[in-house]
Enzyme design. Structure first.
Site, PDB file in Angstrom:
ATOM      1  N   GLU A 174       0.479  -8.286   8.367  1.00  0.00           N
ATOM      2  CA  GLU A 174       1.112  -6.967   8.336  1.00  0.00           C
ATOM      3  C   GLU A 174       0.080  -5.965   7.845  1.00  0.00           C
ATOM      4  O   GLU A 174      -0.499  -6.143   6.762  1.00  0.00           O
ATOM      5  CB  GLU A 174       2.318  -6.955   7.394  1.00  0.00           C
ATOM      6  CG  GLU A 174       3.536  -7.675   7.920  1.00  0.00           C
ATOM      7  CD  GLU A 174       4.713  -7.598   6.957  1.00  0.00           C
ATOM      8  OE1 GLU A 174       4.541  -7.084   5.823  1.00  0.00           O
ATOM      9  OE2 GLU A 174       5.799  -8.066   7.323  1.00  0.00           O
TER      10      GLU A 174
ATOM     11  N   ASP B 161       7.979   1.579  -1.840  1.00  0.00           N
ATOM     12  CA  ASP B 161       6.863   0.834  -2.412  1.00  0.00           C
ATOM     13  C   ASP B 161       6.694   1.096  -3.901  1.00  0.00           C
ATOM     14  O   ASP B 161       6.849   2.218  -4.373  1.00  0.00           O
ATOM     15  CB  ASP B 161       5.566   1.182  -1.681  1.00  0.00           C
ATOM     16  CG  ASP B 161       5.560   0.647  -0.263  1.00  0.00           C
ATOM     17  OD1 ASP B 161       5.832  -0.556  -0.103  1.00  0.00           O
ATOM     18  OD2 ASP B 161       5.312   1.418   0.670  1.00  0.00           O
TER      19      ASP B 161
END
Length: 267
Positions: free
Chosen positions: A49, A60
């Site tokens: 990824e 995040d």
């Protein structure tokens, strides 16, 4: 059959689960990312990824936020990431997923981006803030280009959401193991295995689990229930401490250990 489907099929034949590794494209620069991807594959990563850096990465935690900041500071752009993937395709056929937020794709243009990503050799898109009910335009674009579009499930996803993701997703389904933002955790949730087994029973696509997995032991524990394990923040932390050849060496050693953990959990 896509590269992702092929990879999961070959792993299944061998009785193995997938190790999926996440790094931010362009941290600290794209030339380093190119070397890192090749090292991750060499060390045992089954899928890669690549995070698309974004100035407001709401899902995040601090580790990946800082990584995104470093990538943006080095001038990383979406077109430059696609050029990176094109270069990588001259050297490797490892499945590559671009993971990020919808804003940069919207600014690029969904149809044009899907076409350009497919031409570059990207295998799938995972758009963190784009649920299935809002993804019709991008889904049409990815379908027409042969790209997989991967959706998220969480511990709070109900039956209708699971069914929607199962219907519209392709490649694999990404199960977020904890609520909250990304980041390494000290332990896997007690009920994770039972929940993953339950969700997996409603899916035909492989189910991979990410968020918070930071050790080979945790990777093995998750691999016992899931089809694959994603490790991100624990890898990205190495970019804060190391650079150059030492960075590659440290990442390679850690990924090799993670792969051994996943293999143990696969048995």
């Amino acid at each position: 059959m896509s590269r992702i489907s092929d990879r999961f099929a070959s792993l299944k034949e061998r009785g193995e689960k997938a190790l999926v590794t996440f790094v931010t494209a362009g941290d600290p620069d794209l030339a380093t990312t190119e070397k890192v991807v090749l090292e991750l594959e060499r060390a045992g990563a089954d899928l890669i990824e690549l995070g698309v850096p974004f100035s407001d990465p709401m899902a995040d935690g601090p580790t990946i936020q800082l990584s995104s900041d470093r990538a943006l500071a080095s001038g990383t752009t979406l077109p430059a990431i696609l050029e990176l993937v094109s270069r990588l395709r001259e050297k490797t056929q490892v499945p590559i997923v671009l993971m990020g937020y919808f804003n940069p794709i919207f600014a690029y243009g969904s149809e044009r981006f899907a076409f350009d990503a497919a031409q570059a050799g990207v295998d799938a898109l995972l758009v963190v803030d784009l649920p299935p009910e809002e993804a019709a335009e991008l889904k049409g674009a990815t379908d027409s280009c042969g790209l997989d579009l991967i959706f998220l499930l969480t511990p709070t996803s109900d039956g209708s959401r699971i069914a929607s993701v199962a219907r519209q997703g392709s490649g694999f389904i990404y199960y977020v193991s904890v609520t909250g933002v990304t980041g390494a955790r000290s332990a896997v949730a007690d009920d994770l295995a039972a929940r993953v087994t339950e969700v997996r029973g409603a899916l035909e696509l492989p189910l991979v689990v990410g968020f918070g997995i930071s050790t080979p032991e945790q990777a093995g524990e998750v691999a016992r229930a899931a089809d694959g394990v994603v490790v991100g923040s624990a890898l990205v932390k190495y970019f804060e401490k190391y650079q150059g050849a030492e960075l590659l060496e440290q990442l390679g050693g850690f990924v090799s250990a993670l792969k051994q953990g996943v293999l143990k959990g696969s048995r």
